[in-house]
Motif scaffolding. Structure first.
Motif, PDB file in Angstrom:
ATOM      1  N   ALA A  90      11.964 -15.878  -7.267  1.00  0.00           N
ATOM      2  CA  ALA A  90      12.452 -14.576  -6.793  1.00  0.00           C
ATOM      3  C   ALA A  90      11.985 -13.445  -7.690  1.00  0.00           C
ATOM      4  CB  ALA A  90      13.983 -14.598  -6.710  1.00  0.00           C
ATOM      5  N   LEU A  91      11.978 -13.686  -9.007  1.00  0.00           N
ATOM      6  CA  LEU A  91      11.597 -12.652  -9.954  1.00  0.00           C
ATOM      7  C   LEU A  91      10.114 -12.308  -9.847  1.00  0.00           C
ATOM      8  CD1 LEU A  91      12.788 -10.918 -12.237  1.00  0.00           C
ATOM      9  CD2 LEU A  91      12.085 -12.700 -13.837  1.00  0.00           C
ATOM     10  N   LEU A  92       9.274 -13.324  -9.648  1.00  0.00           N
ATOM     11  CA  LEU A  92       7.831 -13.108  -9.594  1.00  0.00           C
ATOM     12  C   LEU A  92       7.349 -12.633  -8.232  1.00  0.00           C
ATOM     13  CD1 LEU A  92       6.496 -16.216 -11.585  1.00  0.00           C
ATOM     14  CD2 LEU A  92       6.896 -13.888 -12.422  1.00  0.00           C
ATOM     15  N   ASN A  93       8.180 -12.770  -7.215  1.00  0.00           N
ATOM     16  CA  ASN A  93       7.699 -12.501  -5.863  1.00  0.00           C
ATOM     17  C   ASN A  93       7.630 -11.012  -5.524  1.00  0.00           C
ATOM     18  OD1 ASN A  93       6.794 -13.921  -3.413  1.00  0.00           O
ATOM     19  ND2 ASN A  93       8.507 -12.854  -2.441  1.00  0.00           N
ATOM     20  N   ASP A  98       4.428  -6.988  -2.695  1.00  0.00           N
ATOM     21  CA  ASP A  98       3.792  -5.676  -2.643  1.00  0.00           C
ATOM     22  C   ASP A  98       2.280  -5.789  -2.466  1.00  0.00           C
ATOM     23  OD1 ASP A  98       6.082  -4.203  -2.808  1.00  0.00           O
ATOM     24  OD2 ASP A  98       5.905  -3.732  -4.942  1.00  0.00           O
ATOM     25  N   ARG A  99       1.691  -6.766  -3.120  1.00  0.00           N
ATOM     26  CA  ARG A  99       0.232  -6.883  -3.098  1.00  0.00           C
ATOM     27  C   ARG A  99      -0.270  -7.493  -1.801  1.00  0.00           C
ATOM     28  NH1 ARG A  99      -4.248  -6.984  -2.335  1.00  0.00           N
ATOM     29  NH2 ARG A  99      -6.037  -7.393  -3.711  1.00  0.00           N
ATOM     30  N   TRP A 228       5.759  -1.490   4.423  1.00  0.00           N
ATOM     31  CA  TRP A 228       4.755  -2.045   3.508  1.00  0.00           C
ATOM     32  C   TRP A 228       3.371  -1.497   3.829  1.00  0.00           C
ATOM     33  CZ3 TRP A 228       0.368  -5.025   4.451  1.00  0.00           C
ATOM     34  CH2 TRP A 228      -0.309  -5.443   3.302  1.00  0.00           C
ATOM     35  N   LEU A 229       3.053  -1.347   5.113  1.00  0.00           N
ATOM     36  CA  LEU A 229       1.745  -0.814   5.496  1.00  0.00           C
ATOM     37  C   LEU A 229       1.558   0.597   4.954  1.00  0.00           C
ATOM     38  CD1 LEU A 229       1.561  -2.153   9.165  1.00  0.00           C
ATOM     39  CD2 LEU A 229       0.083  -2.828   7.272  1.00  0.00           C
ATOM     40  N   PHE A 230       2.608   1.407   4.974  1.00  0.00           N
ATOM     41  CA  PHE A 230       2.525   2.734   4.368  1.00  0.00           C
ATOM     42  C   PHE A 230       2.343   2.626   2.860  1.00  0.00           C
ATOM     43  CE2 PHE A 230       3.768   5.353   8.003  1.00  0.00           C
ATOM     44  CZ  PHE A 230       3.126   6.540   7.685  1.00  0.00           C
ATOM     45  N   LEU A 231       3.002   1.654   2.265  1.00  0.00           N
ATOM     46  CA  LEU A 231       2.921   1.479   0.817  1.00  0.00           C
ATOM     47  C   LEU A 231       1.492   1.227   0.359  1.00  0.00           C
ATOM     48  CD1 LEU A 231       4.847   1.269  -1.686  1.00  0.00           C
ATOM     49  CD2 LEU A 231       4.793  -1.209  -1.350  1.00  0.00           C
ATOM     50  N   VAL A 232       0.698   0.535   1.203  1.00  0.00           N
ATOM     51  CA  VAL A 232      -0.686   0.214   0.827  1.00  0.00           C
ATOM     52  C   VAL A 232      -1.687   1.138   1.524  1.00  0.00           C
ATOM     53  CG1 VAL A 232      -0.155  -2.175   0.287  1.00  0.00           C
ATOM     54  CG2 VAL A 232      -0.822  -1.587   2.629  1.00  0.00           C
ATOM     55  N   GLY A 233      -1.196   2.221   2.153  1.00  0.00           N
ATOM     56  CA  GLY A 233      -2.094   3.226   2.705  1.00  0.00           C
ATOM     57  C   GLY A 233      -2.655   2.936   4.081  1.00  0.00           C
TER      58      GLY A 233
END
Length: 552
Positions: A90-93, A98-99, A228-233
């Motif tokens: 959970a911590l690493l995800n 995001d990526r 998320w799509l907005f987050l990555v442009g």
């Protein structure tokens, strides 16, 4: 960091999507279908929780792994190694989600889970079982973080609480099915020395099937989260994805209004990062600064503390102590025989599912606070009665069988009150209160806190039951009392509040610099809208006249 686009506009938008709760869910059938499918991640979590409790008391499992069967400490570690791995997962995800996106994060978790479940099913020794549970735990941690995050981001504000509740609903169904499957498979070869290995290997192996389904579906069926799509442009894709999820056209007024709010929020976060951290040139430096913001920005720190505190309190009310060790607990209460213990455990599963259904009607109707307060009272009374009965009859259960069943009944009542209250709210709350730029990271920290608390409970419960016995339930009662007062004095209500409008509740955007920044962002977005009207392009913003009419 997130924008307040305008309270009236956001309220109009929430109301335009329809009624709250179950009626709203039925009006958004496609969103409901997406939520049901994604909640397979919760099902896998719940199934793995429940299946281990029944396997630990099976005769053949004790023959194959005698050291596990006879060592309470080792049993605690076998249960808890999954929670420890889930904490890591959970911590690493957060950065992974995001990526690579929420949906592909769900897909990758299932690949890992299939490997872990396969190792558990084929285990020939304790080490192999432990490795399999650790690998599966990493995947469970990823799913427990990403599924509620995904559901919170795709749902309209009027049904967000009900939709994220599907995560808990999946968990409870998984627990119930695993309990009753254990009850049935224990008879393969008989319940005594003739019992076959398949009696416990089959329940472990069957958890691979829903994981395969979720793996395939997450790749080919689940849409990308528009936020998320907005987050990555990828703004054009965000508009199309939102339109698909809402089952409306890309030029629908509601879709454009919602995408406008998402765009303003996204631009505000980007501009804030640029102005606050001009020297953070690399992605790694930006990631570090965003994690740092969760600790140093007062309104974000407040949200994080609330989210993590909720996870800790939830676990220390005793829920997973009962789920993991239900047969052992019923044995301590004087219910003898493997079949009787598994039957009583199976009732836990049924009650869990039925009571979770209540949350569909209550979370978006009465709000998070009211549901938690009522649930805390019910849980506290139940744990207090169980502890007292246990204390009175601890050394004489044989002569007082009825007292054991009364205690079992109040354990069932505890499960009922937990399931519709903090069992659901703890998934909903963290996924809805953070701004986009730090949401996945914050949710990852909150859910990893849940798993760390879960790990502690799984590890110490066998020792507590053997050492302080009835004191175990007084300990859980104390945290039910803490939950009651904590909700009253420290927990804000978020019912019906759009994600982009959470700063109105938790603070943020109050400084003159933030307000000036927000003004510039809105002007930029409106300028984009004006250009799109003149060029004939339908960019992912609302048309000004329509939007202003909706705001008035």
């Amino acid at each position: 960091m997130v924008a307040i686009v305008g309270g009236d506009t956001n309220n109009n938008l929430a109301e335009a999507y329809g009624p709250n709760g179950v009626r709203g869910i039925l009006k958004n059938k496609f969103v409901f279908a997406l939520g049901l499918f994604a909640s397979l991640g919760g099902f896998m979590f719940g199934y793995d929780q429940g299946v281990i409790s029944g396997i630990l008391v099976m005769n053949n499992f004790a023959k194959v792994f005698p050291t596990l069967a006879n060592d309470a400490n080792l049993q605690g570690w076998m249960v808890s190694v999954l929670q420890l791995a889930a904490f890591v997962g959970a911590l690493l995800n957060g950065p992974i989600a995001d990526r690579f996106s929420r949906k592909l994060s769900i897909a990758s978790a299932n690949i890992i889970f299939i490997l872990g479940a396969s190792l558990q099913t084929a285990a020939k020794n304790v080490a192999m079982m432990f490795v399999g549970r650790f690998i599966a735990g990493i995947a469970i941690g990823q799913l427990s973080m990403c599924v509620p995050l995904y559901l919170g981001e795709i749902s309209p504000p009027n049904v967000r609480g009900s939709l994220v509740t599907l995560q808990q609903y999946g968990i409870t169904i998984g627990i119930m099915i695993s309990f009753w499957l254990n009850y049935g498979t224990q008879y393969i070869g008989g319940t005594d020395d003739g019992q076959k290995e398949v009696a416990w290997r089959l329940p472990l192996g069957l958890q691979i099937l829903p994981s395969v389904c979720l793996l395939i579906g997450s790749i080919f069926f689940l849409p990308y989260s528009p936020r998320w799509l907005f987050l990555v442009g990828r703004e054009d894709e965000a508009l199309k994805s939102l339109a698909r999820i809402r089952r409306r056209s890309v030029d629908d007024e509601l879709v454009l209004a919602e995408i406008h709010d998402i765009k303003v929020s996204d631009r505000f976060d980007r501009l804030t990062l640029e102005e606050l951290f001009p020297n953070a040139k690399t992605k790694l430096m930006q990631e570090y600064e965003m994690y740092k913001q969760l600790l140093v920005v007062p309104n974000l720190r407040r949200r994080l503390v609330i989210s993590c505190a909720m996870q800790i309190i939830q676990q220390f009310t005793g829920i997973n102590a009962i789920i993991y060790y239900a047969p052992k607990i019923f044995s301590f209460l004087g219910l003898d025989g493997t079949s009787i213990k598994l039957l009583a455990t199976g009732v836990v599963g049924i009650i869990n599912v039925c009571s979770t259904s209540i949350a569909f009607f209550t979370l978006d109707m009465f709000g998070r606070r009211s549901v938690l307060i009522v649930g805390a009272v019910g849980m506290g009374i139940s744990q207090l009665i169980v502890a007292t009965i246990y204390a009175v009859y601890d050394n004489n259960w044989t002569a007082h069988k009825s007292a054991g069943w009364v205690a079992a009944t109040f354990i069932w009542l505890f499960i009922a009150n937990f399931a519709y209250s903090i069992g659901c709210v703890n998934w909903v709350y963290p996924s809805e209160i953070f701004p986009p730029s730090v949401r996945s990271k914050a949710v990852g920290i909150a859910i990893s806190t849940n798993w760390l608390s879960n790990f502690i409970i799984g590890l110490v419960t066998p020792r507590m039951l053997e050492s302080i016995r009835f004191g175990t339930f007084y300990f859980f009662f104390a945290f039910c009392v803490i939950l009651f007062f904590w909700v009253i004095f420290f927990l804000p209500e978020t019912k019906g509040v759009p994600i982009e409008d959470m700063d109105r509740i938790f603070g943020g955007n109050q400084a003159a610099t933030d307000l000036d920044r927000m003004k510039r962002v809105i002007q930029e977005v409106e300028a984009d809208t004006t250009r799109s009207l003149f060029t004939g392009k339908k960019e992912s913003v609302v048309e000004l006249d329509e939007y202003r009419r909706g705001s008035s």
